[in-house]
Structure formats: C-alpha cells, structure tokens
Design a protein around this motif. Structure first.
Motif, PDB file in Angstrom:
ATOM      1  N   PHE A  32       0.824  -1.213   0.000  1.00 36.54           N
ATOM      2  CA  PHE A  32       0.000   0.000   0.000  1.00 36.54           C
ATOM      3  C   PHE A  32       0.858   1.262   0.000  1.00 36.54           C
ATOM      4  O   PHE A  32       1.776   1.394   0.800  1.00 36.54           O
ATOM      5  N   ARG A  36      -2.511   7.227  -0.498  1.00 41.41           N
ATOM      6  CA  ARG A  36      -3.483   6.788  -1.504  1.00 41.41           C
ATOM      7  C   ARG A  36      -4.660   6.103  -0.836  1.00 41.41           C
ATOM      8  O   ARG A  36      -4.491   5.329   0.102  1.00 41.41           O
ATOM      9  N   TYR A  38      -7.686   3.414  -0.929  1.00 36.03           N
ATOM     10  CA  TYR A  38      -7.982   2.127  -1.551  1.00 36.03           C
ATOM     11  C   TYR A  38      -9.404   1.714  -1.208  1.00 36.03           C
ATOM     12  O   TYR A  38      -9.842   1.877  -0.065  1.00 36.03           O
ATOM     13  N   SER A  39     -10.100   1.144  -2.170  1.00 35.81           N
ATOM     14  CA  SER A  39     -11.416   0.575  -1.890  1.00 35.81           C
ATOM     15  C   SER A  39     -11.202  -0.762  -1.179  1.00 35.81           C
ATOM     16  O   SER A  39     -10.105  -1.340  -1.210  1.00 35.81           O
ATOM     17  N   GLU A  42      -9.925  -3.304  -3.579  1.00 40.39           N
ATOM     18  CA  GLU A  42      -8.491  -3.197  -3.877  1.00 40.39           C
ATOM     19  C   GLU A  42      -7.639  -3.774  -2.753  1.00 40.39           C
ATOM     20  O   GLU A  42      -6.633  -4.454  -3.008  1.00 40.39           O
ATOM     21  N   VAL A  43      -8.029  -3.496  -1.509  1.00 41.15           N
ATOM     22  CA  VAL A  43      -7.304  -4.043  -0.359  1.00 41.15           C
ATOM     23  C   VAL A  43      -7.389  -5.567  -0.387  1.00 41.15           C
ATOM     24  O   VAL A  43      -6.387  -6.268  -0.229  1.00 41.15           O
ATOM     25  N   SER A  75     -13.388   2.964   2.357  1.00 40.81           N
ATOM     26  CA  SER A  75     -12.073   3.429   1.942  1.00 40.81           C
ATOM     27  C   SER A  75     -11.030   3.109   3.008  1.00 40.81           C
ATOM     28  O   SER A  75     -11.307   3.193   4.206  1.00 40.81           O
ATOM     29  N   ARG A  77      -6.654   3.578   3.941  1.00 41.91           N
ATOM     30  CA  ARG A  77      -5.389   4.268   3.676  1.00 41.91           C
ATOM     31  C   ARG A  77      -4.326   3.676   4.577  1.00 41.91           C
ATOM     32  O   ARG A  77      -4.599   3.294   5.718  1.00 41.91           O
TER      33      ARG A  77
END
Length: 80
Positions: A32, A36, A38-39, A42-43, A75, A77
């Motif tokens: 990561f 940024r 991340y949804s 995505e994670v 979300s 981060r």
C-alpha cells in the motif's frame, strides 16, 4: 521475514504478536502506497495475492493501526 513466505505467498500468519506485527508492517509497506485511498475490493485483491485468508490480514492491519478505514468501511489508507 523470508521464512514466512514460499514462492511469494505467505505460508501462515504468525501467532506470536511481535512476529505478526513485523509481518503486518512489511505487508503495509510493500502493498500500500502512503497517501493513496484504496477501496475494500483493492485491499482484498492486494492481500489475496499474498494469502487466502485476506479478511484476517485486513482485520489485523486495521486493528494494528497500519491501515486506517473510514467509518463506513468504503475506503482504506496506509497509516502515516
């Protein structure tokens, strides 16, 4: 750290807290980017590339404070 991986995949999540924290710091730092967003999808995809139990890894990253999650969980981060 290399002893926890085989062919780029995590063999198992360490039970000892200190070793698990070391692994989580490594994952957060390599998977990561700072700053940024991340949804959750995505994670999950990033963690699935490392280990099949991606929900446990995501939970460990959040509870350890290495990933920050919005209240609604939409979300994530990397913590600074």
């Amino acid at each position: 750290m290399a002893s926890l991986f085989s062919r780029g995949r995590l063999v198992s999540v360490p039970r000892k807290q200190a070793r698990r924290e070391q692994l989580l710091r490594h994952l957060a730092g390599t998977l990561f980017e700072p700053g940024r967003a991340y949804s959750e999808r995505e994670v999950n995809a990033a963690l699935l590339g490392v280990h099949d139990d991606f929900p446990a890894l995501r939970r460990h990253l959040v509870t350890s404070g290495l990933l920050e999650r919005t209240r609604d969980g939409s979300s994530y981060r990397r913590a600074s």
